[in-house]
Design a protein around this motif. Structure first.
Motif, PDB file in Angstrom:
ATOM      1  N   TRP B 129       0.836  -1.195   0.000  1.00 23.09           N
ATOM      2  CA  TRP B 129       0.000   0.000   0.000  1.00 23.09           C
ATOM      3  C   TRP B 129       0.880   1.257   0.000  1.00 23.09           C
ATOM      4  CZ3 TRP B 129      -0.343   4.006   3.536  1.00 23.09           C
ATOM      5  CH2 TRP B 129      -1.424   4.871   3.389  1.00 23.09           C
ATOM      6  N   MET B 130       1.939   1.238   0.823  1.00 24.01           N
ATOM      7  CA  MET B 130       2.832   2.404   0.921  1.00 24.01           C
ATOM      8  C   MET B 130       3.507   2.690  -0.417  1.00 24.01           C
ATOM      9  SD  MET B 130       4.450   1.520   4.633  1.00 24.01           S
ATOM     10  CE  MET B 130       5.510   2.887   4.979  1.00 24.01           C
ATOM     11  N   ILE B 131       3.872   1.642  -1.141  1.00 27.62           N
ATOM     12  CA  ILE B 131       4.526   1.829  -2.445  1.00 27.62           C
ATOM     13  C   ILE B 131       3.518   2.392  -3.449  1.00 27.62           C
ATOM     14  CG2 ILE B 131       5.587   0.600  -4.400  1.00 27.62           C
ATOM     15  CD1 ILE B 131       6.714  -1.394  -2.255  1.00 27.62           C
ATOM     16  N   ASN B 132       2.337   1.775  -3.480  1.00 23.65           N
ATOM     17  CA  ASN B 132       1.334   2.195  -4.460  1.00 23.65           C
ATOM     18  C   ASN B 132       0.827   3.614  -4.236  1.00 23.65           C
ATOM     19  OD1 ASN B 132       1.434  -0.174  -5.867  1.00 23.65           O
ATOM     20  ND2 ASN B 132      -0.190  -1.149  -4.688  1.00 23.65           N
ATOM     21  N   LYS B 133       0.747   4.010  -2.965  1.00 22.87           N
ATOM     22  CA  LYS B 133       0.197   5.341  -2.657  1.00 22.87           C
ATOM     23  C   LYS B 133       1.280   6.421  -2.677  1.00 22.87           C
ATOM     24  CE  LYS B 133      -4.073   4.156  -1.955  1.00 22.87           C
ATOM     25  NZ  LYS B 133      -5.144   4.617  -2.818  1.00 22.87           N
ATOM     26  N   GLY B 134       2.522   6.036  -2.907  1.00 20.55           N
ATOM     27  CA  GLY B 134       3.592   7.029  -2.961  1.00 20.55           C
ATOM     28  C   GLY B 134       4.145   7.407  -1.602  1.00 20.55           C
ATOM     29  N   GLU B 135       3.753   6.659  -0.567  1.00 22.73           N
ATOM     30  CA  GLU B 135       4.234   6.956   0.785  1.00 22.73           C
ATOM     31  C   GLU B 135       5.765   6.845   0.877  1.00 22.73           C
ATOM     32  OE1 GLU B 135       2.713   7.488   4.143  1.00 22.73           O
ATOM     33  OE2 GLU B 135       1.352   8.453   2.745  1.00 22.73           O
ATOM     34  N   ILE B 136       6.319   5.905   0.092  1.00 18.00           N
ATOM     35  CA  ILE B 136       7.780   5.711   0.152  1.00 18.00           C
ATOM     36  C   ILE B 136       8.479   6.975  -0.361  1.00 18.00           C
ATOM     37  CG2 ILE B 136       9.724   4.276  -0.644  1.00 18.00           C
ATOM     38  CD1 ILE B 136       7.894   2.680   1.121  1.00 18.00           C
ATOM     39  N   ASP B 137       7.934   7.549  -1.445  1.00 17.04           N
ATOM     40  CA  ASP B 137       8.526   8.789  -1.976  1.00 17.04           C
ATOM     41  C   ASP B 137       8.556   9.865  -0.888  1.00 17.04           C
ATOM     42  OD1 ASP B 137       8.162   7.209  -4.119  1.00 17.04           O
ATOM     43  OD2 ASP B 137       6.922   8.591  -5.274  1.00 17.04           O
ATOM     44  N   TYR B 138       7.423   9.938  -0.174  1.00 15.44           N
ATOM     45  CA  TYR B 138       7.276  10.937   0.883  1.00 15.44           C
ATOM     46  C   TYR B 138       8.273  10.663   2.021  1.00 15.44           C
ATOM     47  CZ  TYR B 138       4.955  13.101   4.910  1.00 15.44           C
ATOM     48  OH  TYR B 138       4.675  13.808   6.043  1.00 15.44           O
ATOM     49  N   ILE B 139       8.395   9.372   2.369  1.00 13.92           N
ATOM     50  CA  ILE B 139       9.298   8.991   3.463  1.00 13.92           C
ATOM     51  C   ILE B 139      10.758   9.291   3.101  1.00 13.92           C
ATOM     52  CG2 ILE B 139      10.276   6.932   4.620  1.00 13.92           C
ATOM     53  CD1 ILE B 139       7.365   5.898   4.819  1.00 13.92           C
ATOM     54  N   LEU B 140      11.091   9.076   1.820  1.00 13.14           N
ATOM     55  CA  LEU B 140      12.474   9.315   1.377  1.00 13.14           C
ATOM     56  C   LEU B 140      12.896  10.770   1.543  1.00 13.14           C
ATOM     57  CD1 LEU B 140      12.577   7.074  -1.805  1.00 13.14           C
ATOM     58  CD2 LEU B 140      14.117   6.892   0.139  1.00 13.14           C
ATOM     59  N   THR B 141      11.901  11.644   1.564  1.00  9.54           N
ATOM     60  CA  THR B 141      12.232  13.070   1.696  1.00  9.54           C
ATOM     61  C   THR B 141      12.393  13.482   3.155  1.00  9.54           C
ATOM     62  OG1 THR B 141       9.924  13.722   1.794  1.00  9.54           O
ATOM     63  CG2 THR B 141      10.928  13.648  -0.400  1.00  9.54           C
ATOM     64  N   GLN B 142      12.105  12.579   4.068  1.00  3.53           N
ATOM     65  CA  GLN B 142      12.145  12.942   5.482  1.00  3.53           C
ATOM     66  C   GLN B 142      13.553  12.752   6.063  1.00  3.53           C
ATOM     67  OE1 GLN B 142       9.032  10.667   7.348  1.00  3.53           O
ATOM     68  NE2 GLN B 142       7.429  11.869   6.369  1.00  3.53           N
ATOM     69  N   PRO B 143      13.935  13.610   7.013  1.00  6.18           N
ATOM     70  CA  PRO B 143      15.305  13.548   7.555  1.00  6.18           C
ATOM     71  C   PRO B 143      15.496  12.465   8.619  1.00  6.18           C
ATOM     72  CG  PRO B 143      14.114  15.367   8.535  1.00  6.18           C
ATOM     73  CD  PRO B 143      13.166  14.736   7.565  1.00  6.18           C
ATOM     74  N   VAL B 144      15.029  11.272   8.320  1.00  2.60           N
ATOM     75  CA  VAL B 144      15.280  10.126   9.214  1.00  2.60           C
ATOM     76  C   VAL B 144      15.655   8.933   8.352  1.00  2.60           C
ATOM     77  CG1 VAL B 144      13.817  10.668  11.211  1.00  2.60           C
ATOM     78  CG2 VAL B 144      12.821   9.596   9.195  1.00  2.60           C
ATOM     79  N   ASN B 145      16.241   7.920   8.956  1.00 10.17           N
ATOM     80  CA  ASN B 145      16.609   6.708   8.234  1.00 10.17           C
ATOM     81  C   ASN B 145      15.362   6.095   7.603  1.00 10.17           C
ATOM     82  OD1 ASN B 145      16.777   3.595   8.319  1.00 10.17           O
ATOM     83  ND2 ASN B 145      18.899   4.291   8.290  1.00 10.17           N
ATOM     84  N   THR B 146      15.460   5.785   6.309  1.00 11.71           N
ATOM     85  CA  THR B 146      14.288   5.328   5.562  1.00 11.71           C
ATOM     86  C   THR B 146      13.717   4.025   6.127  1.00 11.71           C
ATOM     87  OG1 THR B 146      15.278   6.327   3.622  1.00 11.71           O
ATOM     88  CG2 THR B 146      13.432   4.863   3.235  1.00 11.71           C
ATOM     89  N   LEU B 147      14.592   3.087   6.428  1.00 10.77           N
ATOM     90  CA  LEU B 147      14.109   1.793   6.937  1.00 10.77           C
ATOM     91  C   LEU B 147      13.419   1.979   8.288  1.00 10.77           C
ATOM     92  CD1 LEU B 147      13.885  -1.257   6.632  1.00 10.77           C
ATOM     93  CD2 LEU B 147      16.145  -1.475   7.641  1.00 10.77           C
ATOM     94  N   PHE B 148      14.020   2.805   9.144  1.00 14.04           N
ATOM     95  CA  PHE B 148      13.412   3.088  10.447  1.00 14.04           C
ATOM     96  C   PHE B 148      12.012   3.671  10.257  1.00 14.04           C
ATOM     97  CE2 PHE B 148      12.342   6.533  13.368  1.00 14.04           C
ATOM     98  CZ  PHE B 148      12.232   5.842  14.563  1.00 14.04           C
ATOM     99  N   ARG B 149      11.922   4.612   9.324  1.00 16.64           N
ATOM    100  CA  ARG B 149      10.649   5.318   9.118  1.00 16.64           C
ATOM    101  C   ARG B 149       9.570   4.379   8.555  1.00 16.64           C
ATOM    102  NH1 ARG B 149       6.596   6.814   8.771  1.00 16.64           N
ATOM    103  NH2 ARG B 149       5.638   8.814   8.314  1.00 16.64           N
ATOM    104  N   ILE B 150       9.985   3.481   7.628  1.00 21.08           N
ATOM    105  CA  ILE B 150       9.019   2.528   7.054  1.00 21.08           C
ATOM    106  C   ILE B 150       8.535   1.569   8.145  1.00 21.08           C
ATOM    107  CG2 ILE B 150       8.750   0.556   5.468  1.00 21.08           C
ATOM    108  CD1 ILE B 150      10.565   2.009   3.499  1.00 21.08           C
ATOM    109  N   VAL B 151       9.491   1.033   8.877  1.00 18.03           N
ATOM    110  CA  VAL B 151       9.146   0.027   9.904  1.00 18.03           C
ATOM    111  C   VAL B 151       8.280   0.645  11.004  1.00 18.03           C
ATOM    112  CG1 VAL B 151      10.167  -1.375  11.744  1.00 18.03           C
ATOM    113  CG2 VAL B 151      11.091  -1.509   9.454  1.00 18.03           C
ATOM    114  N   SER B 152       8.490   1.925  11.269  1.00 13.43           N
ATOM    115  CA  SER B 152       7.749   2.575  12.357  1.00 13.43           C
ATOM    116  C   SER B 152       6.433   3.191  11.900  1.00 13.43           C
ATOM    117  CB  SER B 152       8.598   3.677  12.995  1.00 13.43           C
ATOM    118  OG  SER B 152       9.880   3.222  13.237  1.00 13.43           O
ATOM    119  N   ASP B 153       6.118   3.044  10.657  1.00 13.08           N
ATOM    120  CA  ASP B 153       4.931   3.743  10.138  1.00 13.08           C
ATOM    121  C   ASP B 153       3.649   3.286  10.833  1.00 13.08           C
ATOM    122  OD1 ASP B 153       4.151   5.755   8.142  1.00 13.08           O
ATOM    123  OD2 ASP B 153       2.815   4.155   7.469  1.00 13.08           O
ATOM    124  N   ILE B 154       3.556   1.976  11.057  1.00 16.01           N
ATOM    125  CA  ILE B 154       2.382   1.466  11.785  1.00 16.01           C
ATOM    126  C   ILE B 154       2.876   0.811  13.072  1.00 16.01           C
ATOM    127  CG2 ILE B 154       0.416  -0.114  11.725  1.00 16.01           C
ATOM    128  CD1 ILE B 154       0.471   0.191   8.664  1.00 16.01           C
TER     129      ILE B 154
END
Lengths: 265, 302
Positions: B129-154
């Motif tokens: 869902w995150m990939i399809n909705k573009g959430e990953i693009d949004y997360i990549l722009t955030q000043p935190v580690n991408t994997l941390f941010r994805i894993v912590s999303d929910i």
């Protein structure tokens, strides 16, 4: 009839679109089977009879429960709740020349049949390879009674699925209820183990519900655990449950239709 | 630019520079003095808490009914299996040589590992869902580690509600075990539970990375979930082939059976070392694969 055949064709094509997802869902059923097979094999290493089952009977139970689970408890009716909440999608059915329940029953049947065929195909290879012993039904009549009980079980579960989904008329928070119902139902239906394992009090409470008529009783008929008279009695009670569940579903559905509000296009 | 290092037009690069990130979006390397590292940990803790609060509001306040059903469902499943094991072992006395309370220890350890890993890693279910909705693009722009941010999303606080009764029942079972528990066994039990969480994290990371690579809704996570349920019972009930698979290929046995056996004092030190080695190997593979996948990420959302 032709329009429902068209619905069946489209549903089947949709199933094939997500082949990988579909294969994985079938594979998941096998994992539970592996666990239960080894669990009961281990238990029967030191015992001949347990809970009125011998090794062959319990292994047959586990295999049949896995197959029937993919046939009886696989349903498309959970999607109805989503449609009721998805910006007027449900409304569009009024424009189509088909009955809403008949439409979903056709979709349901395609899901069940494809699931049944694939689970049998997956199971048959290890079954032959490991020469797993099975109990055969006592006679053709036993097998016919088993088929009849299974058919009624399918109908009961179909209307149960719609009944749970009707909550979508009033609240968007249906998934939690569907999740909880499925868990209660799978255990009470005997999908994981025969109800004979449970303490007598819990058994008697569960047997007052329609759930054991979905898997436990049809399998008991197949295994010859019930006499012909008892099997017919079970089938009559399950027919009564079918009418009860159908009536409640119809009643709640009609109430829901009055409360239904559509927005969007 | 190295191949695949940054295939996204990075509009917020100045912001990222401020927080010590490097141009390669998947290679966030921090070489900070002790004070700054503490600052970073606090920052990540703040982000995690904020996300947890957001999900709490979403799940509990906006979907109260939904939450009640979910918690009830999980507790019902737990209770049914608990009753099943008691009913079975009351008749058989042992299962693969383990007594009732020992078998229950395996079951409760499974629940402990499963619930805690679900609590921290729920996002893996939503990666498609995150990939399809573009959430990953949004997360990549955030000043935190991408994997941390994805894993912590929910962050599923629902699991904490089910964790409390599980920990209490686990405590009762440990107290009733026939064998006495030594202090070292208990410490190694905790360490091996942590090792189990490390393996769970690594498997989730591999699944997330697979989704990033294939850009599909990943159903592999459900296979993992079902494989995990094979750990409800001691791994000794399975054939040697299945035991091998569950130890070295998908180490469910290392995650559940081995910690329980350590607590019972029936595991050799060689197996303890092998378990930690498996945990570290999986962690290494997970992180490597994550970097490999992220370098090949391309947005598909509109």
């Amino acid at each position: 009839m032709r329009k429902y055949l068209a619905v069946a064709r489209i549903t089947f094509a949709n199933v094939l679109v997500y082949r990988w997802e579909y294969l994985i869902s079938q594979f998941r059923a096998i994992l539970l089977l592996i666990t239960l097979y080894f669990l009961w094999t281990q238990v029967f290493k030191t015992r001949i009879i347990l809970f009125n089952f011998d090794r062959e009977q319990i292994i047959t139970y586990v295999f049949l429960a896995t197959i029937l689970r993919q046939f009886v408890i696989i349903s498309a009716t959970d999607q109805i709740a989503q449609e009721l909440q998805s910006w007027g999608k449900f409304f569009s059915y009024l424009l189509k020349p088909i009955g809403y329940f008949s439409y979903w029953f056709t979709v349901d049947l395609v899901y069940k049949l494809t699931s049944l065929v694939s689970i049998i195909l997956i199971i048959i290879i290890p079954t032959i390879f490991f020469q797993i012993p099975f109990v055969q039904p006592a006679g053709i009549l036993t097998f016919l009674l088993f088929l009849l009980a299974t058919f009624i079980a399918i109908l009961i579960y179909f209307y149960m699925g719609i009944l749970v989904s009707t909550t979508g008329f009033w609240t968007p928070q249906v998934w939690g209820l569907q999740f909880m119902m499925l868990l209660i139902l799978e255990f009470s239906a005997g999908a994981y183990f025969p109800l004979d394992v449970l303490p007598a009090t819990i058994q008697s409470v569960i047997k007052l519900t329609p759930f054991p008529y979905l898997l436990y009783y049809p399998i008991s008929i197949f295994l010859g655990k019930l006499s012909y008279i008892e099997s017919i009695r079970v089938i009559l009670i399950s027919t009564l449950w079918l009418f009860a569940v159908f009536s409640v579903t119809k009643f709640v559905w009609n109430k829901g239709l009055k409360a239904y509000e559509a927005w969007g296009g | 630019m190295k191949p695949g290092e940054a295939n996204i037009n990075f509009k917020f690069q100045p912001v990222l520079d401020k927080v010590e990130t490097r141009p390669g979006i998947s290679n966030v390397k921090l070489h900070l003095p002790a004070g700054r590292q503490e600052f970073q940990i606090m920052k990540y803790l703040r982000v995690w808490t904020r996300l947890a609060k957001m999900r709490f509001r979403e799940y509990y306040i906006e979907s109260r009914l939904h939450s009640i059903f979910l918690i009830s469902g999980k507790l019902i499943r737990f209770s049914f299996f608990f009753i099943f094991i008691i009913a079975l072992l009351t008749k058989t006395q042992t299962l693969a040589g383990f007594s009732l309370y020992q078998t229950l220890l395996f079951f409760m350890t499974f629940n402990l590992i499963d619930i805690v890993s679900q609590f921290f890693l729920r996002s893996a279910y939503a990666i498609g869902w995150m990939i399809n909705k573009g959430e990953i693009d949004y997360i990549l722009t955030q000043p935190v580690n991408t994997l941390f941010r994805i894993v912590s999303d929910i962050i599923d606080l629902l699991d904490l509600a089910t964790l409390v009764p599980v920990v209490i029942v686990l405590g009762i079972i440990v107290a009733r075990l026939e064998t006495s528990i030594t202090f070292y066994n208990f410490i190694f039990y905790l360490l091996l539970c942590f090792n189990a969480l490390l393996i769970a994290f690594s498997i989730h990371v591999v699944i997330i990375a697979l989704s990033i690579l294939t850009q599909e809704i990943s159903s592999e996570i459900w296979v993992y979930r079902d494989l995990m349920t094979m750990g409800r019972f001691p791994v000794d009930i399975y054939s040697s082939l299945v035991q091998f698979v569950l130890t070295f290929i998908i180490p469910i046995a290392v995650m559940v059976s081995i910690p329980a056996k350590v607590l019972l004092g029936i595991l050799s030190w060689q197996w303890i070392l092998i378990s930690f080695a498996i945990g570290l190997t999986f962690f290494g593979i997970g992180i490597k694969f994550w970097h490999f996948a992220l370098r090949r990420y391309s947005s598909i959302s509109t």
